[in-house]
Structure formats: C-alpha cells, structure tokens
Write an enzyme that holds these catalytic residues in place. Structure first.
Site, PDB file in Angstrom:
ATOM      1  N   LYS A  86     -73.936 -59.023  84.209  1.00 24.06           N
ATOM      2  CA  LYS A  86     -74.159 -58.191  83.253  1.00 24.06           C
ATOM      3  C   LYS A  86     -75.254 -58.107  82.112  1.00 24.06           C
ATOM      4  O   LYS A  86     -75.439 -59.184  81.932  1.00 24.06           O
ATOM      5  CB  LYS A  86     -72.597 -58.193  82.496  1.00 24.06           C
ATOM      6  CG  LYS A  86     -72.354 -57.245  81.352  1.00 24.06           C
ATOM      7  CD  LYS A  86     -71.103 -57.699  80.595  1.00 24.06           C
ATOM      8  CE  LYS A  86     -70.500 -58.451  79.911  1.00 24.06           C
ATOM      9  NZ  LYS A  86     -71.226 -58.927  78.659  1.00 24.06           N
ATOM     10  N   GLU A 111     -76.769 -56.561  78.390  1.00 23.50           N
ATOM     11  CA  GLU A 111     -76.496 -55.721  77.310  1.00 23.50           C
ATOM     12  C   GLU A 111     -77.677 -54.903  77.003  1.00 23.50           C
ATOM     13  O   GLU A 111     -78.719 -55.146  76.990  1.00 23.50           O
ATOM     14  CB  GLU A 111     -76.537 -56.803  76.174  1.00 23.50           C
ATOM     15  CG  GLU A 111     -75.263 -57.711  76.234  1.00 23.50           C
ATOM     16  CD  GLU A 111     -75.011 -58.672  74.845  1.00 23.50           C
ATOM     17  OE1 GLU A 111     -75.920 -58.435  73.949  1.00 23.50           O
ATOM     18  OE2 GLU A 111     -74.409 -59.437  75.019  1.00 23.50           O
ATOM     19  N   ASP A 118     -71.388 -64.913  78.213  1.00 24.64           N
ATOM     20  CA  ASP A 118     -72.176 -65.913  77.268  1.00 24.64           C
ATOM     21  C   ASP A 118     -71.748 -66.210  75.902  1.00 24.64           C
ATOM     22  O   ASP A 118     -72.090 -66.849  75.192  1.00 24.64           O
ATOM     23  CB  ASP A 118     -73.583 -65.267  77.280  1.00 24.64           C
ATOM     24  CG  ASP A 118     -73.594 -63.999  76.333  1.00 24.64           C
ATOM     25  OD1 ASP A 118     -72.844 -63.462  76.243  1.00 24.64           O
ATOM     26  OD2 ASP A 118     -75.005 -63.701  76.064  1.00 24.64           O
ATOM     27  N   SER A 119     -70.425 -65.434  75.698  1.00 25.80           N
ATOM     28  CA  SER A 119     -69.578 -65.859  74.510  1.00 25.80           C
ATOM     29  C   SER A 119     -69.282 -67.409  74.631  1.00 25.80           C
ATOM     30  O   SER A 119     -68.876 -68.066  73.641  1.00 25.80           O
ATOM     31  CB  SER A 119     -68.271 -64.982  74.495  1.00 25.80           C
ATOM     32  OG  SER A 119     -67.687 -65.271  75.819  1.00 25.80           O
ATOM     33  N   GLU A 178     -67.898 -52.590  73.749  1.00 29.49           N
ATOM     34  CA  GLU A 178     -67.505 -53.831  72.562  1.00 29.49           C
ATOM     35  C   GLU A 178     -67.354 -53.103  71.203  1.00 29.49           C
ATOM     36  O   GLU A 178     -68.372 -52.495  70.696  1.00 29.49           O
ATOM     37  CB  GLU A 178     -68.571 -54.764  72.810  1.00 29.49           C
ATOM     38  CG  GLU A 178     -67.928 -55.793  71.835  1.00 29.49           C
ATOM     39  CD  GLU A 178     -68.677 -57.392  71.866  1.00 29.49           C
ATOM     40  OE1 GLU A 178     -69.189 -57.597  72.938  1.00 29.49           O
ATOM     41  OE2 GLU A 178     -68.424 -58.076  71.266  1.00 29.49           O
ATOM     42  N   ASP A 225     -72.714 -63.100  82.803  1.00 29.51           N
ATOM     43  CA  ASP A 225     -73.638 -62.507  82.081  1.00 29.51           C
ATOM     44  C   ASP A 225     -75.111 -62.841  82.153  1.00 29.51           C
ATOM     45  O   ASP A 225     -75.440 -64.118  82.257  1.00 29.51           O
ATOM     46  CB  ASP A 225     -72.984 -62.922  80.361  1.00 29.51           C
ATOM     47  CG  ASP A 225     -72.340 -61.865  79.747  1.00 29.51           C
ATOM     48  OD1 ASP A 225     -72.572 -60.734  80.283  1.00 29.51           O
ATOM     49  OD2 ASP A 225     -71.735 -62.391  78.818  1.00 29.51           O
TER      50      ASP A 225
HETATM   51  O1  KIV Z   1     -69.528 -62.706  76.569  1.00 29.31           O
HETATM   52  C1  KIV Z   1     -68.454 -62.143  76.678  1.00 29.31           C
HETATM   53  O2  KIV Z   1     -67.528 -62.858  76.809  1.00 29.31           O
HETATM   54  C2  KIV Z   1     -68.417 -60.769  76.756  1.00 29.31           C
HETATM   55  C3  KIV Z   1     -67.211 -60.296  76.411  1.00 29.31           C
HETATM   56  C4  KIV Z   1     -66.867 -60.175  75.263  1.00 29.31           C
HETATM   57  C5  KIV Z   1     -67.051 -58.739  77.096  1.00 29.31           C
HETATM   58  O3  KIV Z   1     -69.449 -60.392  77.006  1.00 29.31           O
END
Ligand code: KIV
Length: 257
Positions: free
Chosen positions: A110, A112, A42-43, A176, A81
């Site tokens: 994924k 968090e 989600d970056s 992270e 994510d």
């Molecule tokens: O959102 C993302 O790209 C991430 C990575 C930095 C691990 O969670």
C-alpha cells in the site's frame, strides 16, 4: 490483477470488505478468519513505538513485523504499507516493493497519495506487483489530521486522484477521514472497492487498527469504535497473578515439576 486481488474486487456491490491491521503473528492468527484483508500498517510506528509520526518507520521494521504477521495469516489477503521515503521514484519503489514481497511473502503493498505517485504505481503494476491506494488523510505527509473534503478544491483533487489510482491499476483504495458525501461519490464512480476509515458506511469495506478495536491503544478518535477493553483484561490478569504469587497460590503442584 491476480486471483487474490480479483476476489477482493468481486466483492464490490455484493458484500462488505473487512480489513484489520496486524503487527504480529498472534493477533493475525486470531483475526484472519474474520478478515478479507490484513494490513501491516505503518501505524505500528505510533501504536507500538510511540513515534510522533509514521515518517520514522523504516523498511526493516515493516519487513520484520510482516514476517511475523505472515505466520498468522492463512486465508486473508496480506497487504504491507510501504513506509515513508521508500517510494520517492519508480526505481526506488520497485526495488523496495520487490524486497518487501520477497522477504515477507505478502500479497500486495500500500502506498499513500494520488497524482504525485501515479507513474510509480503504474511501474509497480506493470511489474506484476499488486497495489492498494490510500487517499484522504495521508499520515506520511499530513500537516494535520483534519478530515478531508470540506473545501471544494480538496474534493475535486481527491475525486480526481481516485480515478487516477484506478487507471494506474490499484485493486482498492483506502479512504482515510473523508467526508461522507465525497466517500459516497468516489465509491460510486470507481470500479474498484473503497475501504474506509472515518469515511462513512458508503465505502465498500471498512478498516480499523486492531489495537484501537480491542482497546489496547490509548487514543480516541471519532472514527474508532472500541469493541473490547483488552487493557482492562490484561490489567486484571496481571493483578490476579500478582496476588496469587504473594499469597503462595501460584504455582500449584500441577504447575511444578
Ligand atoms: O497504517 C495503517 O494502519 C493504515 C490504516 C489506518 C488504513 O494505513
């Protein structure tokens, strides 16, 4: 666990796990052969959409980018994510994880967090959904992006959370911005792989945002290594194109019908 995630786990203490992000088919198809895991992170909210926080990333955005990535991934494990506010309770998490998997054909999701989402992860795993954990700096809820593990209480909580995530059934944990000795300790005590970003070489694998790796994203952080300056290469190509067009050097006969 299914055979794809077991393959990732089997690399622990044998060979390093390589993970990079992708938000589209073209990038995914280039990096696929070098990766064990491709993460649709989600970056993408900050990297592609200039959002000040990943909280603004929606489920639909993740699904559309993941559908594109899927077309480029052949051998890597594809992880997506789950965005902010899509896993506030087990029922919501299950509904949204199923939607992500059905629409994108990804291998895993994924989430968090640690203790707070223990039951939620257990529910997903019980329903045969492969889950990757994420501890340390948690961009979806972070107040600041300072590394974690300086304070004793922080260290205790992150260590406890790693064990809880393992118990809940995740197949790996992203760490992270976690202090070196803490990342080393977590990697030693859990039987699943740790994938570090700003969490030292003691982790079982490393992840970077591909746009950072290739110099396309204009951010600078201690944990980033720029392996290429693609921004310069694109600039040079665009400039050459402009000059060729102005001088009448492009298109040539061979480019015309
Ligand atoms: O959102 C993302 O790209 C991430 C990575 C930095 C691990 O969670």
């Amino acid at each position: 666990m299914n055979k794809n995630t077991l393959k990732i786990i089997s690399k622990k203490n044998k060979s390093k796990i390589i993970c990079l992000t992708a938000y589209s088919k073209n990038i995914a198809s280039i990096i696929d052969k070098h990766c064990d895991i491709i993460l649709v992170g989600d970056s993408l909210g900050s990297v592609l959409y200039n959002f000040s926080t990943t909280k603004k990333v929606s489920l639909d955005m993740m699904i559309e980018h993941s559908k594109s990535v899927r077309m480029g991934v052949r051998k890597s494990l594809m992880v997506v994510d789950m965005p902010y506010n899509t896993y506030r309770n087990s029922k919501e998490a299950l509904k949204n994880a199923k939607k992500i998997i059905l629409r994108t054909k990804c291998d895993a999701v994924k989430l968090e967090g640690g203790k707070k989402i223990y039951q939620i992860i257990k529910t997903l795993v019980k329903n045969k959904i492969q889950v990757m954990g994420h501890l340390g700096v948690l961009p979806q809820s972070a107040i600041n992006f300072k590394f974690k593990g300086k304070k004793l209480i922080e260290r205790k909580n992150i260590l406890r959370d790693s064990k809880l995530l393992e118990q809940a059934g995740v197949f790996s944990i992203v760490l992270e911005c976690v202090e070196t000795s803490l990342a080393k300790e977590i990697t030693r005590v859990v039987s699943i792989p740790t994938i570090g970003i700003g969490a030292s070489l003691h982790c079982d694998g490393q992840v970077l945002v591909t746009d950072d790796l290739i110099g396309l994203n204009k951010i600078d952080a201690r944990f980033i290594k720029k392996y290429l300056n693609v921004a310069k290469q694109i600039n040079d190509a665009a400039l050459k194109f402009k000059q060729d067009v102005i001088k009448g050097k492009f298109p040539k006969k061979k480019n015309s019908y």
